[in-house]
Scaffold this motif. Structure first.
Motif, PDB file in Angstrom:
ATOM      1  N   ASP A   1      39.027  55.226   8.187  1.00 43.11           N
ATOM      2  CA  ASP A   1      39.398  56.585   8.598  1.00 43.11           C
ATOM      3  C   ASP A   1      39.302  57.613   7.475  1.00 43.11           C
ATOM      4  OD1 ASP A   1      39.893  55.267  10.896  1.00 43.11           O
ATOM      5  OD2 ASP A   1      42.069  55.472  10.867  1.00 43.11           O
ATOM      6  N   ILE A   2      39.706  57.220   6.280  1.00 45.52           N
ATOM      7  CA  ILE A   2      39.665  58.150   5.150  1.00 45.52           C
ATOM      8  C   ILE A   2      38.253  58.681   4.896  1.00 45.52           C
ATOM      9  CG2 ILE A   2      40.037  58.391   2.668  1.00 45.52           C
ATOM     10  CD1 ILE A   2      42.594  58.373   4.410  1.00 45.52           C
ATOM     11  N   PRO A   3      37.193  57.815   4.934  1.00 46.41           N
ATOM     12  CA  PRO A   3      35.840  58.356   4.739  1.00 46.41           C
ATOM     13  C   PRO A   3      35.479  59.438   5.759  1.00 46.41           C
ATOM     14  CG  PRO A   3      35.829  55.971   4.502  1.00 46.41           C
ATOM     15  CD  PRO A   3      37.185  56.342   5.003  1.00 46.41           C
TER      16      PRO A   3
ATOM     17  N   ILE B   1      37.626  61.488   7.251  1.00 49.01           N
ATOM     18  CA  ILE B   1      38.409  62.681   6.906  1.00 49.01           C
ATOM     19  C   ILE B   1      37.766  63.417   5.729  1.00 49.01           C
ATOM     20  CG2 ILE B   1      40.645  63.480   6.027  1.00 49.01           C
ATOM     21  CD1 ILE B   1      41.961  61.215   7.595  1.00 49.01           C
ATOM     22  N   LEU B   2      37.254  62.657   4.772  1.00 50.48           N
ATOM     23  CA  LEU B   2      36.666  63.256   3.577  1.00 50.48           C
ATOM     24  C   LEU B   2      35.276  63.842   3.818  1.00 50.48           C
ATOM     25  CD1 LEU B   2      37.655  60.621   0.852  1.00 50.48           C
ATOM     26  CD2 LEU B   2      38.595  62.913   1.135  1.00 50.48           C
ATOM     27  N   ASN B   3      34.594  63.377   4.850  1.00 54.05           N
ATOM     28  CA  ASN B   3      33.225  63.802   5.104  1.00 54.05           C
ATOM     29  C   ASN B   3      33.213  65.177   5.779  1.00 54.05           C
ATOM     30  OD1 ASN B   3      30.532  64.100   5.644  1.00 54.05           O
ATOM     31  ND2 ASN B   3      30.300  62.131   6.694  1.00 54.05           N
ATOM     32  N   SER B   4      32.993  66.210   5.013  1.00 57.90           N
ATOM     33  CA  SER B   4      33.001  67.579   5.542  1.00 57.90           C
ATOM     34  C   SER B   4      31.842  67.838   6.498  1.00 57.90           C
ATOM     35  CB  SER B   4      32.955  68.591   4.390  1.00 57.90           C
ATOM     36  OG  SER B   4      31.793  68.392   3.600  1.00 57.90           O
ATOM     37  N   ALA B   5      30.822  66.982   6.456  1.00 52.66           N
ATOM     38  CA  ALA B   5      29.681  67.153   7.359  1.00 52.66           C
ATOM     39  C   ALA B   5      30.038  66.777   8.798  1.00 52.66           C
ATOM     40  CB  ALA B   5      28.503  66.304   6.880  1.00 52.66           C
ATOM     41  N   VAL B   6      31.120  66.027   8.968  1.00 54.96           N
ATOM     42  CA  VAL B   6      31.582  65.663  10.314  1.00 54.96           C
ATOM     43  C   VAL B   6      32.621  66.675  10.752  1.00 54.96           C
ATOM     44  CG1 VAL B   6      32.623  63.863  11.735  1.00 54.96           C
ATOM     45  CG2 VAL B   6      31.188  63.231   9.785  1.00 54.96           C
ATOM     46  N   ALA B   7      32.353  67.372  11.834  1.00 57.70           N
ATOM     47  CA  ALA B   7      33.262  68.411  12.322  1.00 57.70           C
ATOM     48  C   ALA B   7      34.623  67.824  12.671  1.00 57.70           C
ATOM     49  CB  ALA B   7      32.667  69.100  13.542  1.00 57.70           C
ATOM     50  N   LEU B   8      35.657  68.656  12.549  1.00 58.45           N
ATOM     51  CA  LEU B   8      37.023  68.207  12.810  1.00 58.45           C
ATOM     52  C   LEU B   8      37.164  67.629  14.212  1.00 58.45           C
ATOM     53  CD1 LEU B   8      40.005  67.974  11.992  1.00 58.45           C
ATOM     54  CD2 LEU B   8      40.322  70.328  12.795  1.00 58.45           C
TER      55      LEU B   8
ATOM     56  N   ALA C   1      40.052  67.527   0.119  1.00 58.25           N
ATOM     57  CA  ALA C   1      38.871  68.247  -0.368  1.00 58.25           C
ATOM     58  C   ALA C   1      39.171  68.934  -1.696  1.00 58.25           C
ATOM     59  CB  ALA C   1      38.429  69.274   0.675  1.00 58.25           C
ATOM     60  N   ALA C   2      40.382  69.459  -1.835  1.00 58.60           N
ATOM     61  CA  ALA C   2      40.776  70.141  -3.075  1.00 58.60           C
ATOM     62  C   ALA C   2      40.861  69.153  -4.238  1.00 58.60           C
ATOM     63  CB  ALA C   2      42.105  70.850  -2.879  1.00 58.60           C
ATOM     64  N   LYS C   3      41.351  67.930  -3.932  1.00 59.09           N
ATOM     65  CA  LYS C   3      41.487  66.913  -4.973  1.00 59.09           C
ATOM     66  C   LYS C   3      40.194  66.142  -5.203  1.00 59.09           C
ATOM     67  CE  LYS C   3      45.046  64.273  -5.023  1.00 59.09           C
ATOM     68  NZ  LYS C   3      46.088  63.295  -4.592  1.00 59.09           N
ATOM     69  N   GLY C   4      39.367  66.099  -4.180  1.00 57.88           N
ATOM     70  CA  GLY C   4      38.120  65.336  -4.269  1.00 57.88           C
ATOM     71  C   GLY C   4      38.282  63.871  -3.935  1.00 57.88           C
ATOM     72  N   SER C   5      39.481  63.469  -3.529  1.00 61.36           N
ATOM     73  CA  SER C   5      39.723  62.068  -3.165  1.00 61.36           C
ATOM     74  C   SER C   5      40.971  61.984  -2.291  1.00 61.36           C
ATOM     75  CB  SER C   5      39.923  61.198  -4.416  1.00 61.36           C
ATOM     76  OG  SER C   5      41.086  61.621  -5.118  1.00 61.36           O
ATOM     77  N   LEU C   6      41.148  60.813  -1.701  1.00 60.43           N
ATOM     78  CA  LEU C   6      42.331  60.599  -0.856  1.00 60.43           C
ATOM     79  C   LEU C   6      42.672  59.116  -0.859  1.00 60.43           C
ATOM     80  CD1 LEU C   6      44.455  61.589   1.160  1.00 60.43           C
ATOM     81  CD2 LEU C   6      42.759  61.324   2.978  1.00 60.43           C
ATOM     82  N   ARG C   7      43.893  58.816  -1.232  1.00 64.00           N
ATOM     83  CA  ARG C   7      44.382  57.440  -1.237  1.00 64.00           C
ATOM     84  C   ARG C   7      45.738  57.397  -0.551  1.00 64.00           C
ATOM     85  NH1 ARG C   7      41.203  53.288  -2.502  1.00 64.00           N
ATOM     86  NH2 ARG C   7      42.940  52.154  -3.422  1.00 64.00           N
ATOM     87  N   ILE C   8      46.022  56.272   0.082  1.00 61.41           N
ATOM     88  CA  ILE C   8      47.350  56.052   0.654  1.00 61.41           C
ATOM     89  C   ILE C   8      48.039  55.015  -0.230  1.00 61.41           C
ATOM     90  CG2 ILE C   8      48.672  55.384   2.688  1.00 61.41           C
ATOM     91  CD1 ILE C   8      46.273  56.038   4.391  1.00 61.41           C
ATOM     92  N   PRO C   9      48.963  55.436  -1.081  1.00 67.65           N
ATOM     93  CA  PRO C   9      49.572  54.487  -2.018  1.00 67.65           C
ATOM     94  C   PRO C   9      50.330  53.368  -1.314  1.00 67.65           C
ATOM     95  CG  PRO C   9      50.789  56.558  -1.960  1.00 67.65           C
ATOM     96  CD  PRO C   9      49.535  56.785  -1.180  1.00 67.65           C
ATOM     97  N   LYS C  10      50.281  52.182  -1.900  1.00 64.57           N
ATOM     98  CA  LYS C  10      50.998  51.039  -1.330  1.00 64.57           C
ATOM     99  C   LYS C  10      52.503  51.290  -1.280  1.00 64.57           C
ATOM    100  CE  LYS C  10      47.698  47.447  -2.746  1.00 64.57           C
ATOM    101  NZ  LYS C  10      47.525  46.191  -3.504  1.00 64.57           N
TER     102      LYS C  10
END
Length: 413
Positions: free
Chosen positions: A252-254, A256-263, A218-227
């Protein structure tokens, strides 16, 4: 006008054994002595196969046994000669018919022993006899079908081996994997690499791991798992791990990034996708407390229906959420409800966003179906001018305490 370019294609559906035998006789590879030996072996083997699957005293069982043994010989011959009829004929000349039949049977046994699915130590769908029965008679096996199934099972075995490599890396014992889908271990191991954790998490630790990843993303605004995170994975398993890495990024990443979906909703979806260590009831309590902080803060550990309904009534009437109210607060609650009505949205929103995932449906049912209809009837009854029936209803269904002054006043009366 005659089209001289036309030709008729023929399809030879004979068993491979028959093709090889005819070819051998025509080319002089197989003589009468070998033919007689094949006939004698065939008769002996047919009786043995008939007894194995039924009885040698019935014509139908004997006829089926003949088909079975021919299919077994054909499978073994075609696999080991790779479809070369001359080599197959030479094999029939130099080796007994029954040795070819046993070879085909061993091929099926080895195939059956290979894993069917990526569940570690999973129960076989068929026993060996049923497996042999289906592939020798009910659905005769072509070499193409055999090789296709073998490749599928080999791929499955490789996935299992990859998961065992990752389980060793994150310290998971083989006994912990019994009847577990092994892809879940690989997914967890990849996320651990992303978060640089070394020990396989239990349920509450996994919740914290996902929360940390979510916060950083959330702080970065994105999330990637590098190869490059998989650079040290052995070549045999690298393709499998890379496929899982892409699956995580895609599905899965979408979430995790979707703050509208509760943990807790995210974790509920992940429950079937990831592997976590079992660590007892304390871990379950820690998990619930972590993912449902607001719920636990409001309930303070009280999970009986009276406490829950008191909490919901506070939300519905605009009071501070708590599990016990005074009689004075109860009367104030009734006045507010008669003036403004029930704020049901506040209750359902609180349940949806704050309650533990596994009890949300039950809580909504308790509030909307079991309690609310009668509550509206009893609490909004304007003919109950002194609130006596309304107070009785609240006292029977919620935690209502009587203030000291009120108690003394009633005592004087």
């Amino acid at each position: 006008m005659v089209d001289h370019n036309r030709s008729i294609a023929t399809i030879d559906k004979r068993p491979y054994f028959e093709k090889a035998l005819c070819f051998g006789v025509q080319k002089g590879i197989i003589d009468t002595t070998v033919c007689n030996a094949i006939i004698a072996d065939g008769a002996k083997g047919t009786v043995q196969v008939a007894d194995h699957f039924g009885t040698s005293h019935l014509h139908t069982d004997l006829d089926n046994a003949r088909k079975r043994i021919v299919n077994l010989v054909s499978l073994y011959l075609e696999e080991n000669t790779n479809g070369d009829l001359e080599k197959a004929a030479i094999s029939l000349r130099d080796n007994s018919f029954l040795s070819h039949s046993r070879g085909g049977n061993e091929m099926l046994k080895k195939l059956h022993a290979m894993p069917e699915c990526t569940v570690y130590s999973g129960i076989k769908g068929q026993d060996v006899k049923d497996f042999q029965n289906e592939r020798t008679l009910l659905k005769p096996y072509s070499l193409t079908a055999y090789r296709k199934e073998r490749q599928k099972r080999q791929d499955t075995a490789t996935v299992i081996a990859a998961s065992l490599w990752f389980s060793d890396e994150i310290g998971v014992s083989r006994s912990s994997l019994e009847f577990i889908s092994v892809e879940t271990v690989i997914r967890t191991a990849i996320l651990m690499r992303l978060s640089e954790d070394e020990k396989c998490p239990n349920r509450s630790e996994f919740a914290r791991l996902i929360n940390v990843i979510r916060t950083k993303a959330a702080a970065k605004g994105s999330l990637r798992i590098p190869k490059t995170i998989l650079d040290d994975v052995p070549d045999t398993f690298h393709g499998i791990a890379e496929s899982v890495r892409r699956e995580i990024e895609k599905h899965d990443i979408p979430l995790i990034l979707n703050s509208a979906v509760a943990l807790d909703a995210v974790l509920n979806i992940f429950e079937s996708r990831y592997f976590v260590r079992e660590s007892g009831l304390e871990d379950v309590d820690n998990f619930d407390e972590f993912v449902s902080k607001e719920w636990h803060a409001a309930t303070k550990g009280k999970e009986d229906p009276y406490s829950r309904l008191t909490l919901f009534m506070c939300l519905a009437s605009g009071l501070k959420p708590k599990t016990t109210i005074t009689d004075v607060e109860a009367r104030s609650m009734i006045r507010t409800l008669r003036k403004e009505g029930f704020n049901c949205v506040a209750v359902s929103t609180f349940i949806s966003t704050s309650a533990p995932f596994e009890i949300k449906d039950n809580l909504l049912s308790l509030w909307e179906e079991e309690f609310l209809p009668e509550a509206r009837e009893r609490l909004l009854d304007d003919s109950d001018t002194k609130y006596s029936r309304a107070m009785k209803f609240l006292s029977e269904n919620c935690n209502v305490t009587i203030k000291k002054k009120t108690a003394e006043k009633n005592s004087v009366k």
